[in-house]
Design a protein around this motif. Structure first.
Motif: not given
Ligand code: ADP
Ligand code: MG
Ligand code: MG
Length: 877
Positions: A717, A721, A760-761, A763-765, A767, A824, A827-829
């Motif tokens: 991730e 970033d 999951d990690k 997907a935090k960044g 879209e 995953k 799960s985060s987005r």
């Protein structure tokens, strides 16, 4: 356990629902009997009996008792008896697998004849010619099917007689000649087998049933199953059916017909028949059959009855039927019905028409077309403007056009195809032995045979262009040449065939795509109503983007920006960028590239007005844009020996040094994707600028642009970033400068196992996710896509792999990683958009998987877009 099922005479035990047990033929005979259609009575020995027989190498217990009981029934029903010299019962023994396999399994007709019953038959029917004609046919078929004796042995004897008598047709041979043939045929039998032709009817029957069981495992049946993905475990049923005779004179005959035109789908009664003929005469192309329209004139009552029955059958089955019939002295019998094989174009037209006729609903119609058949509707045709010498014409047996080198044998066709040569298989007529060669050829051309000949039926099934019955050409196999219109075409020379028009041309034609017809549009619209998956395309150029829009693409799922680097006038600038020693020089080169990229984006955005476009930032390693190392060495040598300019030598030397520096041991796993974007952020900056500037400009003109910037080859991730910051900073500054705001997304490819496992990690960044299944397959298996060709074919051959994982998604492994990535990621987005790009996006099986796995869209090459639209509708149903 019950192994035998009776049909006919109001005692039918089976039905169309029992295909698995009775085979297609048996089940449909039973169904027709149930419908009150005139069917000669008989009984079906189940596929289960066949499977048990093969497994145990012995008949299942009780089977013969049941057969005996059914023979009794059949004798009562017909009023005739097996072996009765006064009134002999004759039967056919026909195979019938649960899935129709045309020409694969052999049938014996006129079983029950021997030296005694033949006289009884002659007397009873008052037709000696007919009786002996039937007997000689029986001996020949029995020898061929049951004992594998070459039919040429018999054909030659018949030819001899014809020559002696100076006649051309079998029907012109007189009764005494038929009697002589019977004797001579028996001698051949004895010579080949060492025993007399079996006179005991029960023995004949037993041998024939045996042969049908065994024919399930003959080479051509096995090959057909292999080519068509049919399980070897199904087994075949055996149908024993009372004979009816089409060879009893001019008021008798036999034929095949379709309830609609199997080539075009046109709603017209379509078929061929022969008078005074039996069984396979029509299909074998021995005599050229008459059109079914002639029957209308010759026997209007029979024609009317036939037309009524076939329409009733079509209404009942709710599908186009392919039927066999026999007329015995003016009385009509149906011998077979089945859902007709048809060309893709016909499948499409029939399905759409039947919805309008209220026979089926839209959903059923959508299921009637295989996604791969769409490919065939999109088949090339000969460019109408091309000027070619017409060699000959025949029947338009299977549509589409093909160009290739002439070959005269199936083996040769297979060999040449192995060497990637396009070939046209040219035969007098084809037989089941030619299947492999037909498969290998681009097109098939035969001299003899009608629309229902083997070549025509099989080619249509394969979606191969085919011209049949082209009697304007003659083949000289020994010299390896065919002649037509005074021209000689040697084996290996190119011809072009047009299976839609039935024409053959000399030389190589220009091929062209046909217009997508109205029916296809209708069908795809119905598919669109049903499906929930979106279908996007992979397109790198404005042309592809437009084409894909015409095919119905709802956006671009993958736009590879590196393809924009390859243009002739661009490559020098790209090299300048790569060879720059410092950031300043590199930025100078990038500034030259940027307007070029922007231009491309402008056109692509325009083509996809209102639809999202996923643009992938540069992915491949930089050395791909430089010339080949060895070529450069050569060039330097040449320059030096020719006393070239020092300047030029230095330039090439610099290039060489660069190539050397950039050389990687394993470029697939090397300095590419976001790794490049991290080491040289200015490259991605340039690309992002080009994208956002283009978007801003168009947006102010009123075009609806929806860019999705995609970062490739992320496995961690932090990589995302890092690059995402370049994206947002650059986009921000361009938008400020232009005073326009663009709604863009920034997401990533999931194409490395680690990315899927840590989705999951990521997907935090990110879209959106786009599953890059080409690289994901490569890295999951550890197979280099460029080298796998060395072992994959063997893997598939040995059954280690079922199919090429680069073509058909490996659901167990790669698919599992995708599922993990999807779960995953969500799960985060929870609202993350996900799709699949890569070859699999256009493969029906993989599309169905993508639907089940919960993706939002698939993306595939423009020509596969219609296939994907249909396949994603079928995934829902
Ligand atoms: P295939 O599957 O190759 O079509 P079939 O079993 O359908 O083989 O039969 C071959 C030919 O023999 C067909 O033309 C069929 O109509 C004909 N035939 C089969 N059984 C009979 C029968 N009982 N009476 C007359 N003709 C028959
Ligand atoms: Mg048949
Ligand atoms: Mg990739």
């Amino acid at each position: 356990k019950k192994f035998v099922y009776f049909f006919g005479d109001n005692q039918t035990e089976g039905s169309n629902k029992m295909k698995h047990l009775l085979g297609g033929k048996g089940a449909n005979l039973a169904e027709m009997a149930n419908l009150g259609v005139p069917v000669p009575p008989g009984f079906t020995i189940s596929t289960e009996a066949c499977v048990l027989y093969m497994k145990n190498n012995d008949y299942p217990e009780g089977m013969w008792d049941e057969i005996d009981k059914n023979i009794d029934k059949l004798e009562k029903s017909t009023g005739k008896k097996f072996g009765d010299p006064e009134n002999p019962l004759l039967s056919s023994v026909r195979s019938g697998a649960p899935i129709s396999m045309p020409g694969m399994m052999d049938t014996v007709l006129n079983l029950g004849l021997n030296d005694e019953t033949v006289r009884g038959l002659a007397k009873r029917t008052d037709n000696e010619w007919f009786a002996y004609d039937s007997y000689r046919r029986f001996i020949m078929m029995f020898s061929d099917v049951v004992l594998g004796i070459d039919t040429n042995e018999f054909e030659n004897l018949i030819q001899q007689k014809k020559d002696e008598l100076g006649v051309t047709e079998d029907t012109e041979l007189d009764t005494n000649t038929m009697k002589d043939l019977v004797e001579e045929f028996k001698s051949v039998y004895k010579e080949k087998t060492g025993s007399d032709f079996p006179q005991e009817i029960k023995q004949q029957l037993k041998m024939a049933i045996n042969a049908v069981f065994n024919s399930w495992n003959n080479e051509r049946a096995k090959k057909y199953r292999q080519l068509n993905d049919i399980s070897d475990e199904l087994g075949t049923a055996v149908n024993v059916q009372a004979m009816v005779f089409g060879n009893m004179g001019e008021t008798s005959g036999t034929g095949v017909a379709f309830t609609r035109n199997p080539a075009t789908g046109e709603k017209e009664f379509y078929g061929e028949y022969l008078t005074n003929a039996q069984g396979e005469d029509v299909v074998a192309g021995i005599r050229t059959p008459k059109s079914i329209q002639a029957l209308k004139e010759n026997m209007p009552d029979v024609y009317k009855q036939l037309d009524d029955i076939t329409q009733k059958l079509e209404q009942h089955y709710k599908d186009m039927q392919d039927i066999e019939f026999t007329i015995e002295k003016g009385k009509l019998y149906m011998l077979q019905t089945r859902n007709a094989k048809r060309t893709a174009a016909a499948a499409l037209k029939v399905a759409v028409d039947m919805v309008y006729e209220n026979l089926i609903n839209k959903k059923e119609a959508v299921m009637r077309l295989k996604p791969s058949q769409i490919d065939q509707v999109l088949h090339p045709m000969i460019d109408p403007d091309s000027e070619l010498e017409l060699l000959s014409s025949g029947l338009a047996a299977s549509p589409g056009a093909a160009v290739g080198k002439v070959v005269f044998s199936a083996e040769h066709a297979e060999e040449m195809a192995q060497n990637n040569e396009d070939v046209i298989l040219v035969r007098t007529e084809t037989s089941p032995e030619d299947i492999g060669g037909m498969h290998a050829a681009k097109g098939v051309l035969t001299v003899r045979g009608g629309m229902t000949s083997h070549a025509a039926v099989v080619a249509r099934g394969m979606g191969k262009p085919c011209v049949c019955g082209c009697d304007g050409i003659s083949i000289d196999m020994n010299k390896g040449v065919f002649t037509a219109k005074g021209y000689s075409i040697n084996e290996g020379e190119c011809i072009s065939i047009d299976g839609s028009e039935g024409k053959i041309y000399m030389g190589e034609a220009e091929l062209k795509m046909p217009n997508v017809s109205g029916e296809l549009e209708t069908m795809l619209q119905w598919a669109d109503e049903i499906r929930s998956l979106n279908v996007r395309t992979n397109a790198d150029t404005p042309e592809d983007a437009k084409l894909a829009r015409d095919f119905g693409a709802e956006g671009i799922g993958l736009c590879r920006t590196e393809h924009m680097f390859f243009g002739e006038e661009r490559i020098p600038v790209v090299r300048e960028m790569i060879m720059a020693d410092n950031k300043e020089d590199r930025e100078k080169a990038l500034q030259k590239l940027q307007p070029m990229q922007k231009d491309d984006f402008l056109d692509i955005f325009r083509a996809m007005d209102g639809y999202p476009i996923t643009i992938r930032l540069l992915d491949p390693p930089l050395h791909e844009f430089l010339p080949n190392y060895e070529d450069l060495i050569e060039k330097i040598k040449k320059l030096e020996s020719e006393g070239g300019k020092q300047e030029e030598i230095k330039r090439v030397n610099d290039l060489l040094r660069n190539v050397d520096t950039l050389k990687e041991t394993n470029p697939m796993l090397g300095h590419r994707g976001c790794r490049l974007g991290i080491t040289y952020p200015e490259i991605y900056e340039m690309q992002i600028k080009a994208i956002i500037e283009a978007a801003c400009e168009l947006s102010s003109e009123g075009t609806n642009v929806i860019p999705e910037i995609m970062i490739p080859l992320v496995s961690n991730e932090k990589e995302l970033d890092f690059v995402k910051k370049t994206v947002t900073d650059t986009a921000e500054s361009v938008m400020n400068e232009k005073g326009t705001n663009i709604d863009y997304l920034c997401g990533t490819m999931i194409e490395l196992p680690r990315a899927a496992l840590t989705a999951d990690k990521i997907a935090k960044g990110a879209e959106f996710f786009s599953f890059g299944t080409n690289d994901l397959t490569q890295t999951t298996f550890g197979y280099s896509r460029d080298d796998a060709g060395k072992f994959l074919p063997l893997y598939i051959d040995k059954g280690i792999l079922e199919s090429d994982p680069f073509a058909v998604l490996d659901q167990e492994g790669v698919g599992e990683l995708m599922k993990i990535g999807i779960d995953k990621g969500r799960s985060s987005r929870p609202d993350i958009k996900m799709g699949i790009c890569g070859e699999h996006g256009g493969d029906p099986e993989s599309i169905s998987f993508s639907y089940e796995a919960g993706l939002n869209y698939v993306s595939c090459s423009p020509y596969r877009v219609p296939i994907a639209r249909l396949a994603s509708a079928q995934a829902v149903l």
